[in-house]
Design a protein around this motif. Structure first.
Motif, PDB file in Angstrom:
ATOM      1  N   GLN A  59      44.351  -1.351  33.536  1.00 33.09           N
ATOM      2  CA  GLN A  59      45.130  -0.532  34.463  1.00 33.09           C
ATOM      3  C   GLN A  59      44.483  -0.502  35.846  1.00 33.09           C
ATOM      4  O   GLN A  59      45.172  -0.626  36.855  1.00 33.09           O
ATOM      5  N   ARG A  91      45.384  -3.737  37.487  1.00 30.72           N
ATOM      6  CA  ARG A  91      46.794  -3.793  37.905  1.00 30.72           C
ATOM      7  C   ARG A  91      47.014  -2.963  39.166  1.00 30.72           C
ATOM      8  O   ARG A  91      47.714  -3.385  40.091  1.00 30.72           O
ATOM      9  N   ILE A  92      46.417  -1.784  39.214  1.00 26.57           N
ATOM     10  CA  ILE A  92      46.532  -0.908  40.382  1.00 26.57           C
ATOM     11  C   ILE A  92      45.909  -1.600  41.603  1.00 26.57           C
ATOM     12  O   ILE A  92      46.464  -1.567  42.703  1.00 26.57           O
ATOM     13  N   ASP A 129      45.829   4.023  30.832  1.00 26.93           N
ATOM     14  CA  ASP A 129      47.244   3.816  30.512  1.00 26.93           C
ATOM     15  C   ASP A 129      47.943   5.065  29.975  1.00 26.93           C
ATOM     16  O   ASP A 129      49.064   4.983  29.495  1.00 26.93           O
ATOM     17  N   ASP A 142      51.682   3.302  35.434  1.00 25.98           N
ATOM     18  CA  ASP A 142      51.332   2.691  36.717  1.00 25.98           C
ATOM     19  C   ASP A 142      52.249   3.175  37.830  1.00 25.98           C
ATOM     20  O   ASP A 142      51.790   3.436  38.942  1.00 25.98           O
TER      21      ASP A 142
END
Length: 127
Positions: free
Chosen positions: A10, A13-14, A105, A109
């Motif tokens: 996560q 991804r951020i 998670d 997101d």
């Protein structure tokens, strides 16, 4: 090829979102805290996010390594978010202006991204 700057999926991804949206790559400013990545506006140099790996005991009564993101938000929104799971008083920042969000998670997101955009707007005095 993607660079993974952080431990959790996560967090990475951020980070990808921030790089694409704002062209800001995390800055790792401290040798002692290699997992602390700061995101700041290139023009005014103000921070709007920091991702850190910490022991969970720093924010609640459990332990184990976790990653969090600290975001700058207005106090009313912070107070509202603190009533929800996964949101904590800011670790190592002014808790009137910053909030910590666990990056495991448990928070989608999309919600974190919306808050990142608000944080970015605040440091640019758009709010």
């Amino acid at each position: 090829y993607k660079t993974n700057y952080f431990i959790s999926n996560q967090a990475n991804r951020i980070t990808e979102y921030i790089i694409k949206k704002y062209c800001d790559i995390p800055e790792f400013l401290w040798k002692k805290y290699e997992g602390y990545g700061v995101f700041r506006n290139k023009i005014n140099k103000k921070w709007y996010a920091i991702i850190m790996n910490i022991d969970k005991s720093k924010i609640d009564n459990s332990s184990g390594e976790i990653e969090i993101i600290n975001l700058k938000l207005d106090s009313k929104e912070i107070n509202n978010l603190l009533t929800k799971k996964g949101f904590y008083k800011a670790y190592h920042m002014n808790s009137n202006s910053w909030i910590s969000i666990v990056l495991n998670d448990s928070i989608k997101d999309e919600i974190i991204i919306e808050l990142i955009n608000k944080s970015y707007d605040i440091i640019n005095n758009r709010r």
